[in-house]
Structures are given as structure tokens and as C-alpha cells.
Motif scaffolding. Structure first.
Motif, PDB file in Angstrom:
ATOM      1  N   ASN A  44       0.810  -1.219   0.000  1.00 28.04           N
ATOM      2  CA  ASN A  44       0.000   0.000   0.000  1.00 28.04           C
ATOM      3  C   ASN A  44       0.846   1.273   0.000  1.00 28.04           C
ATOM      4  N   GLY A  45       1.974   1.255  -0.693  1.00 28.45           N
ATOM      5  CA  GLY A  45       2.794   2.458  -0.815  1.00 28.45           C
ATOM      6  C   GLY A  45       3.587   2.839   0.414  1.00 28.45           C
ATOM      7  N   ALA A  46       3.625   1.972   1.423  1.00 28.19           N
ATOM      8  CA  ALA A  46       4.367   2.272   2.657  1.00 28.19           C
ATOM      9  C   ALA A  46       5.856   2.019   2.424  1.00 28.19           C
ATOM     10  N   LEU A  47       6.536   3.001   1.850  1.00 24.64           N
ATOM     11  CA  LEU A  47       7.922   2.831   1.435  1.00 24.64           C
ATOM     12  C   LEU A  47       8.884   2.573   2.585  1.00 24.64           C
ATOM     13  N   ALA A  48       8.476   2.880   3.800  1.00 28.09           N
ATOM     14  CA  ALA A  48       9.344   2.680   4.951  1.00 28.09           C
ATOM     15  C   ALA A  48       9.371   1.218   5.405  1.00 28.09           C
ATOM     16  N   SER A  49       8.443   0.415   4.928  1.00 23.61           N
ATOM     17  CA  SER A  49       8.356  -0.972   5.401  1.00 23.61           C
ATOM     18  C   SER A  49       8.548  -1.970   4.266  1.00 23.61           C
ATOM     19  N   LYS A  50       9.782  -2.070   3.805  1.00 19.65           N
ATOM     20  CA  LYS A  50      10.114  -3.006   2.734  1.00 19.65           C
ATOM     21  C   LYS A  50      10.214  -4.413   3.311  1.00 19.65           C
ATOM     22  N   ALA A  51       9.797  -5.403   2.532  1.00 19.86           N
ATOM     23  CA  ALA A  51       9.881  -6.803   2.947  1.00 19.86           C
ATOM     24  C   ALA A  51      10.271  -7.640   1.729  1.00 19.86           C
ATOM     25  N   ILE A  52      10.526  -8.901   1.971  1.00 20.08           N
ATOM     26  CA  ILE A  52      10.847  -9.819   0.876  1.00 20.08           C
ATOM     27  C   ILE A  52       9.752 -10.875   0.798  1.00 20.08           C
ATOM     28  N   MET A  53       9.133 -10.987  -0.384  1.00 19.14           N
ATOM     29  CA  MET A  53       8.126 -12.011  -0.618  1.00 19.14           C
ATOM     30  C   MET A  53       8.852 -13.239  -1.171  1.00 19.14           C
ATOM     31  N   PRO A  54       8.683 -14.400  -0.524  1.00 20.37           N
ATOM     32  CA  PRO A  54       9.351 -15.594  -1.045  1.00 20.37           C
ATOM     33  C   PRO A  54       8.688 -16.089  -2.330  1.00 20.37           C
ATOM     34  N   ALA A  55       9.467 -16.758  -3.150  1.00 21.51           N
ATOM     35  CA  ALA A  55       8.922 -17.353  -4.372  1.00 21.51           C
ATOM     36  C   ALA A  55       7.780 -18.298  -4.009  1.00 21.51           C
ATOM     37  N   GLY A  56       6.775 -18.353  -4.874  1.00 20.25           N
ATOM     38  CA  GLY A  56       5.632 -19.232  -4.652  1.00 20.25           C
ATOM     39  C   GLY A  56       4.340 -18.444  -4.639  1.00 20.25           C
ATOM     40  N   ALA A  57       3.269 -19.106  -4.228  1.00 20.28           N
ATOM     41  CA  ALA A  57       1.944 -18.484  -4.206  1.00 20.28           C
ATOM     42  C   ALA A  57       1.709 -17.768  -2.882  1.00 20.28           C
ATOM     43  N   THR A  58       1.053 -16.605  -2.960  1.00 17.94           N
ATOM     44  CA  THR A  58       0.720 -15.806  -1.793  1.00 17.94           C
ATOM     45  C   THR A  58      -0.737 -15.388  -1.880  1.00 17.94           C
ATOM     46  N   VAL A  59      -1.523 -15.708  -0.848  1.00 21.39           N
ATOM     47  CA  VAL A  59      -2.920 -15.272  -0.782  1.00 21.39           C
ATOM     48  C   VAL A  59      -2.928 -13.820  -0.347  1.00 21.39           C
ATOM     49  N   ILE A  60      -3.766 -13.004  -0.988  1.00 25.21           N
ATOM     50  CA  ILE A  60      -3.816 -11.564  -0.732  1.00 25.21           C
ATOM     51  C   ILE A  60      -4.940 -11.239   0.247  1.00 25.21           C
ATOM     52  N   SER A  61      -4.612 -10.532   1.308  1.00 25.64           N
ATOM     53  CA  SER A  61      -5.594 -10.080   2.284  1.00 25.64           C
ATOM     54  C   SER A  61      -6.466  -8.985   1.677  1.00 25.64           C
ATOM     55  N   GLY A  62      -7.701  -8.909   2.093  1.00 24.16           N
ATOM     56  CA  GLY A  62      -8.607  -7.871   1.624  1.00 24.16           C
ATOM     57  C   GLY A  62      -8.192  -6.471   2.042  1.00 24.16           C
ATOM     58  N   ARG A  63      -7.281  -6.358   3.007  1.00 21.00           N
ATOM     59  CA  ARG A  63      -6.819  -5.044   3.478  1.00 21.00           C
ATOM     60  C   ARG A  63      -5.680  -4.482   2.630  1.00 21.00           C
ATOM     61  N   ILE A  64      -5.167  -5.269   1.692  1.00 13.76           N
ATOM     62  CA  ILE A  64      -4.053  -4.817   0.859  1.00 13.76           C
ATOM     63  C   ILE A  64      -4.587  -4.398  -0.502  1.00 13.76           C
ATOM     64  N   ASN A  65      -4.312  -3.150  -0.883  1.00 14.08           N
ATOM     65  CA  ASN A  65      -4.817  -2.614  -2.147  1.00 14.08           C
ATOM     66  C   ASN A  65      -3.790  -2.622  -3.262  1.00 14.08           C
ATOM     67  N   GLU A  66      -2.503  -2.594  -2.887  1.00 16.21           N
ATOM     68  CA  GLU A  66      -1.458  -2.443  -3.891  1.00 16.21           C
ATOM     69  C   GLU A  66      -0.141  -3.005  -3.376  1.00 16.21           C
ATOM     70  N   LEU A  67       0.604  -3.649  -4.271  1.00 22.34           N
ATOM     71  CA  LEU A  67       1.971  -4.062  -3.986  1.00 22.34           C
ATOM     72  C   LEU A  67       2.893  -3.305  -4.928  1.00 22.34           C
ATOM     73  N   THR A  68       4.015  -2.837  -4.412  1.00 24.79           N
ATOM     74  CA  THR A  68       5.026  -2.181  -5.228  1.00 24.79           C
ATOM     75  C   THR A  68       6.308  -2.991  -5.099  1.00 24.79           C
ATOM     76  N   PHE A  69       6.762  -3.562  -6.208  1.00 25.04           N
ATOM     77  CA  PHE A  69       8.003  -4.329  -6.220  1.00 25.04           C
ATOM     78  C   PHE A  69       9.160  -3.384  -6.501  1.00 25.04           C
ATOM     79  N   THR A  70      10.313  -3.631  -5.870  1.00 27.18           N
ATOM     80  CA  THR A  70      11.457  -2.734  -6.045  1.00 27.18           C
ATOM     81  C   THR A  70      12.163  -2.944  -7.374  1.00 27.18           C
ATOM     82  N   SER A  71      11.896  -4.056  -8.047  1.00 28.56           N
ATOM     83  CA  SER A  71      12.414  -4.275  -9.398  1.00 28.56           C
ATOM     84  C   SER A  71      11.331  -5.000 -10.196  1.00 28.56           C
ATOM     85  N   ALA A  72      11.428  -4.894 -11.518  1.00 30.31           N
ATOM     86  CA  ALA A  72      10.426  -5.497 -12.398  1.00 30.31           C
ATOM     87  C   ALA A  72      10.311  -7.002 -12.109  1.00 30.31           C
TER      88      ALA A  72
END
Length: 80
Positions: A44-72
Motif C-alpha cells: 500500500n505504498g508504505a515505502l518505509a516498510s520493505k519486505a521480501i516475498m518468497p517465491a511461490g503463491a501468496t494469498v492476498i488479504s482484503g486489506r491490501i490494495n497495492e503491492l510495489t516491487f522494487t524491481s520489475a
């Protein structure tokens, strides 16, 4: 485990579309995503809280509107 955004947790992953070169992903009507390699991201555009998503499938919570990846990133999308 958090419940899927539209009801029951997914039992399998059936992508309805594949997008290449994604940096910002609108999650409207997205139930889950799958990536083939670990990727850094922000929620959700919170640039201060970067994390790493592991490879594989991820279920999306209804509270998340947007993901921004740091690289394509190539993302497989399963619509709700």
C-alpha cells in the motif's frame, strides 16, 4: 494463516493472467499471486516498510490494495 480475501483459503492456484515487468500491482479482485523468485516489495505504498516475498503463491488479504516491487517482476495472478 489469514483467511483469503473473498472467503475460503485457496486449495490450488489457477492463474487467470501473467504480467511481465510489474513494479506496481493493483490488487482489486486479486485472490492470490505467484512469483518464481524472491522479490522485495512494499504494501500500500508504505515505502518505509520493505519486505521480501518468497517465491511461490501468496494469498492476498482484503486489506491490501497495492503491492510495489522494487524491481520489475513477473507475476501470475489468480482473480477472485
Amino acid at each position: 494463516m489469514e483467511q483469503a480475501s473473498k472467503g475460503n483459503p485457496i486449495q490450488g492456484f489457477a492463474p487467470s493472467e501473467i504480467r511481465n515487468g510489474v513494479t506496481t500491482l493493483d490488487l482489486n479482485d486479486v485472490e492470490a499471486i505467484r512469483i518464481s523468485a524472491d522479490a522485495e516489495y512494499y504494501i500500500n505504498g508504505a515505502l518505509a516498510s520493505k519486505a521480501i516475498m518468497p517465491a511461490g503463491a501468496t494469498v492476498i488479504s482484503g486489506r491490501i490494495n497495492e503491492l510495489t516491487f522494487t524491481s520489475a517482476t513477473t507475476v501470475e495472478i489468480m482473480k477472485a
